[in-house]
Design a protein around this motif. Structure first.
Motif, PDB file in Angstrom:
ATOM      1  N   THR A  63      -4.317  11.010  -1.081  1.00 13.19           N
ATOM      2  CA  THR A  63      -4.295  12.477  -1.116  1.00 13.19           C
ATOM      3  C   THR A  63      -2.964  13.006  -1.618  1.00 13.19           C
ATOM      4  O   THR A  63      -2.743  14.197  -1.635  1.00 13.19           O
ATOM      5  CB  THR A  63      -4.532  13.041   0.291  1.00 13.19           C
ATOM      6  OG1 THR A  63      -3.475  12.583   1.148  1.00 13.19           O
ATOM      7  CG2 THR A  63      -5.877  12.639   0.842  1.00 13.19           C
ATOM      8  N   LYS A  64      -2.056  12.102  -1.989  1.00 20.36           N
ATOM      9  CA  LYS A  64      -0.680  12.395  -2.432  1.00 20.36           C
ATOM     10  C   LYS A  64       0.223  12.796  -1.265  1.00 20.36           C
ATOM     11  O   LYS A  64       1.365  13.162  -1.458  1.00 20.36           O
ATOM     12  CB  LYS A  64      -0.633  13.454  -3.534  1.00 20.36           C
ATOM     13  CG  LYS A  64      -1.469  13.106  -4.739  1.00 20.36           C
ATOM     14  CD  LYS A  64      -1.055  11.789  -5.347  1.00 20.36           C
ATOM     15  CE  LYS A  64      -1.915  11.470  -6.560  1.00 20.36           C
ATOM     16  NZ  LYS A  64      -1.992  10.084  -6.883  1.00 20.36           N
ATOM     17  N   GLU A  65      -0.293  12.724  -0.056  1.00 21.92           N
ATOM     18  CA  GLU A  65       0.510  12.956   1.139  1.00 21.92           C
ATOM     19  C   GLU A  65       1.390  11.734   1.379  1.00 21.92           C
ATOM     20  O   GLU A  65       0.995  10.611   1.102  1.00 21.92           O
ATOM     21  CB  GLU A  65      -0.412  13.175   2.335  1.00 21.92           C
ATOM     22  CG  GLU A  65       0.315  13.524   3.607  1.00 21.92           C
ATOM     23  CD  GLU A  65      -0.660  13.799   4.740  1.00 21.92           C
ATOM     24  OE1 GLU A  65      -0.162  14.088   5.833  1.00 21.92           O
ATOM     25  OE2 GLU A  65      -1.885  13.729   4.546  1.00 21.92           O
ATOM     26  N   LYS A  66       2.595  11.947   1.899  1.00 20.40           N
ATOM     27  CA  LYS A  66       3.524  10.849   2.139  1.00 20.40           C
ATOM     28  C   LYS A  66       3.630  10.539   3.623  1.00 20.40           C
ATOM     29  O   LYS A  66       3.659  11.447   4.449  1.00 20.40           O
ATOM     30  CB  LYS A  66       4.908  11.193   1.593  1.00 20.40           C
ATOM     31  CG  LYS A  66       4.919  11.335   0.092  1.00 20.40           C
ATOM     32  CD  LYS A  66       6.285  11.715  -0.417  1.00 20.40           C
ATOM     33  CE  LYS A  66       6.235  11.904  -1.926  1.00 20.40           C
ATOM     34  NZ  LYS A  66       7.531  12.341  -2.438  1.00 20.40           N
ATOM     35  N   ILE A  67       3.688   9.247   3.930  1.00 19.58           N
ATOM     36  CA  ILE A  67       3.923   8.786   5.292  1.00 19.58           C
ATOM     37  C   ILE A  67       5.267   8.058   5.303  1.00 19.58           C
ATOM     38  O   ILE A  67       5.464   7.122   4.537  1.00 19.58           O
ATOM     39  CB  ILE A  67       2.808   7.829   5.770  1.00 19.58           C
ATOM     40  CG1 ILE A  67       1.490   8.581   5.914  1.00 19.58           C
ATOM     41  CG2 ILE A  67       3.194   7.154   7.077  1.00 19.58           C
ATOM     42  CD1 ILE A  67       0.320   7.709   6.319  1.00 19.58           C
ATOM     43  N   ASP A  68       6.165   8.514   6.140  1.00 17.10           N
ATOM     44  CA  ASP A  68       7.454   7.852   6.307  1.00 17.10           C
ATOM     45  C   ASP A  68       7.417   7.041   7.588  1.00 17.10           C
ATOM     46  O   ASP A  68       7.146   7.578   8.658  1.00 17.10           O
ATOM     47  CB  ASP A  68       8.589   8.882   6.385  1.00 17.10           C
ATOM     48  CG  ASP A  68       8.804   9.596   5.066  1.00 17.10           C
ATOM     49  OD1 ASP A  68       8.912   8.904   4.042  1.00 17.10           O
ATOM     50  OD2 ASP A  68       8.849  10.838   5.059  1.00 17.10           O
ATOM     51  N   THR A  69       7.674   5.739   7.473  1.00 19.47           N
ATOM     52  CA  THR A  69       7.646   4.849   8.622  1.00 19.47           C
ATOM     53  C   THR A  69       8.580   3.672   8.363  1.00 19.47           C
ATOM     54  O   THR A  69       9.324   3.670   7.384  1.00 19.47           O
ATOM     55  CB  THR A  69       6.200   4.375   8.919  1.00 19.47           C
ATOM     56  OG1 THR A  69       6.172   3.685  10.150  1.00 19.47           O
ATOM     57  CG2 THR A  69       5.648   3.515   7.810  1.00 19.47           C
ATOM     58  N   PHE A  70       8.551   2.691   9.220  1.00 18.46           N
ATOM     59  CA  PHE A  70       9.336   1.476   9.053  1.00 18.46           C
ATOM     60  C   PHE A  70       8.381   0.292   9.032  1.00 18.46           C
ATOM     61  O   PHE A  70       7.300   0.346   9.620  1.00 18.46           O
ATOM     62  CB  PHE A  70      10.325   1.309  10.212  1.00 18.46           C
ATOM     63  CG  PHE A  70      11.302   2.438  10.311  1.00 18.46           C
ATOM     64  CD1 PHE A  70      12.404   2.492   9.483  1.00 18.46           C
ATOM     65  CD2 PHE A  70      11.097   3.462  11.224  1.00 18.46           C
ATOM     66  CE1 PHE A  70      13.298   3.548   9.570  1.00 18.46           C
ATOM     67  CE2 PHE A  70      11.983   4.518  11.317  1.00 18.46           C
ATOM     68  CZ  PHE A  70      13.089   4.562  10.488  1.00 18.46           C
ATOM     69  N   ILE A  71       8.782  -0.775   8.337  1.00 19.47           N
ATOM     70  CA  ILE A  71       7.992  -2.004   8.328  1.00 19.47           C
ATOM     71  C   ILE A  71       8.881  -3.200   8.633  1.00 19.47           C
ATOM     72  O   ILE A  71      10.086  -3.178   8.384  1.00 19.47           O
ATOM     73  CB  ILE A  71       7.252  -2.233   6.990  1.00 19.47           C
ATOM     74  CG1 ILE A  71       8.230  -2.323   5.822  1.00 19.47           C
ATOM     75  CG2 ILE A  71       6.177  -1.192   6.769  1.00 19.47           C
ATOM     76  CD1 ILE A  71       7.590  -2.782   4.522  1.00 19.47           C
ATOM     77  N   ASN A  72       8.248  -4.233   9.173  1.00 16.23           N
ATOM     78  CA  ASN A  72       8.892  -5.513   9.446  1.00 16.23           C
ATOM     79  C   ASN A  72       8.171  -6.557   8.592  1.00 16.23           C
ATOM     80  O   ASN A  72       6.963  -6.754   8.747  1.00 16.23           O
ATOM     81  CB  ASN A  72       8.783  -5.844  10.931  1.00 16.23           C
ATOM     82  CG  ASN A  72       9.380  -7.179  11.278  1.00 16.23           C
ATOM     83  OD1 ASN A  72      10.241  -7.699  10.573  1.00 16.23           O
ATOM     84  ND2 ASN A  72       8.925  -7.766  12.365  1.00 16.23           N
ATOM     85  N   ILE A  73       8.889  -7.224   7.694  1.00 17.94           N
ATOM     86  CA  ILE A  73       8.293  -8.244   6.834  1.00 17.94           C
ATOM     87  C   ILE A  73       7.917  -9.445   7.694  1.00 17.94           C
ATOM     88  O   ILE A  73       8.767 -10.009   8.381  1.00 17.94           O
ATOM     89  CB  ILE A  73       9.258  -8.680   5.713  1.00 17.94           C
ATOM     90  CG1 ILE A  73       9.762  -7.482   4.898  1.00 17.94           C
ATOM     91  CG2 ILE A  73       8.599  -9.735   4.813  1.00 17.94           C
ATOM     92  CD1 ILE A  73       8.702  -6.745   4.128  1.00 17.94           C
ATOM     93  N   THR A  74       6.637  -9.833   7.661  1.00 21.42           N
ATOM     94  CA  THR A  74       6.162 -10.914   8.527  1.00 21.42           C
ATOM     95  C   THR A  74       5.745 -12.172   7.769  1.00 21.42           C
ATOM     96  O   THR A  74       5.678 -13.248   8.364  1.00 21.42           O
ATOM     97  CB  THR A  74       4.966 -10.450   9.373  1.00 21.42           C
ATOM     98  OG1 THR A  74       3.938  -9.982   8.499  1.00 21.42           O
ATOM     99  CG2 THR A  74       5.378  -9.346  10.334  1.00 21.42           C
ATOM    100  N   ARG A  75       5.451 -12.044   6.473  1.00 19.76           N
ATOM    101  CA  ARG A  75       5.030 -13.233   5.730  1.00 19.76           C
ATOM    102  C   ARG A  75       5.255 -13.018   4.239  1.00 19.76           C
ATOM    103  O   ARG A  75       5.404 -11.890   3.771  1.00 19.76           O
ATOM    104  CB  ARG A  75       3.569 -13.562   5.985  1.00 19.76           C
ATOM    105  CG  ARG A  75       2.611 -12.514   5.483  1.00 19.76           C
ATOM    106  CD  ARG A  75       1.146 -12.898   5.654  1.00 19.76           C
ATOM    107  NE  ARG A  75       0.301 -11.774   5.327  1.00 19.76           N
ATOM    108  CZ  ARG A  75      -0.004 -11.376   4.098  1.00 19.76           C
ATOM    109  NH1 ARG A  75       0.469 -12.016   3.059  1.00 19.76           N
ATOM    110  NH2 ARG A  75      -0.790 -10.336   3.895  1.00 19.76           N
ATOM    111  N   CYS A  76       5.261 -14.148   3.510  1.00 18.38           N
ATOM    112  CA  CYS A  76       5.344 -14.122   2.054  1.00 18.38           C
ATOM    113  C   CYS A  76       4.518 -15.274   1.514  1.00 18.38           C
ATOM    114  O   CYS A  76       4.692 -16.422   1.937  1.00 18.38           O
ATOM    115  CB  CYS A  76       6.784 -14.243   1.580  1.00 18.38           C
ATOM    116  SG  CYS A  76       6.939 -14.345  -0.218  1.00 18.38           S
ATOM    117  N   ASN A  77       3.617 -14.975   0.592  1.00 17.68           N
ATOM    118  CA  ASN A  77       2.825 -15.991  -0.095  1.00 17.68           C
ATOM    119  C   ASN A  77       3.164 -15.921  -1.576  1.00 17.68           C
ATOM    120  O   ASN A  77       3.124 -14.845  -2.169  1.00 17.68           O
ATOM    121  CB  ASN A  77       1.320 -15.757   0.100  1.00 17.68           C
ATOM    122  CG  ASN A  77       0.902 -15.893   1.533  1.00 17.68           C
ATOM    123  OD1 ASN A  77       1.462 -16.677   2.282  1.00 17.68           O
ATOM    124  ND2 ASN A  77      -0.087 -15.111   1.932  1.00 17.68           N
TER     125      ASN A  77
END
Length: 107
Positions: A63-77
């Protein structure tokens, strides 16, 4: 492979930007979203990101709305030249999580 996700993943195209928060150099890192749910996100990124690192995230919804939050990187493939990261949301508001969940109901 055993499914460990807590919520159904939703495919969503778009870009987002992250700033490293935990002592690393602050910079915008473009990524390509692979999937997103109300509890986490999967994305492709050309940069090397550290497992366990925290980032500020600006997610642009359909919808072009923005969500500001934080993330924790848990994996990488790694698949060929692609690096697919998985991360959990940290501190996402219930209202923002519901916006993601509502999208799933209409798809």
């Amino acid at each position: 492979m055993e499914e460990k996700r807590k919520a159904k993943r939703i495919p969503l195209e778009g870009n987002l930007a992250m700033n490293r928060l935990d002592g690393g150099k602050a910079e915008i890192v473009p990524v390509q979203i692979v999937d997103v749910s109300k509890t986490g996100i999967g994305f492709e990124c050309a940069r090397d990101l550290s497992i366990g690192s925290l980032y500020a995230l600006e997610l642009v919804l359909w919808t072009k709305e923005k969500i500001d939050t934080f993330i924790n990187i848990t994996r990488c493939n790694v698949s060929g030249n692609k690096k697919i990261y998985g991360a959990t949301f940290v501190g996402i508001t219930e209202a923002d999580a519901c916006k993601i969940e509502i999208y799933d109901m209409f798809n």
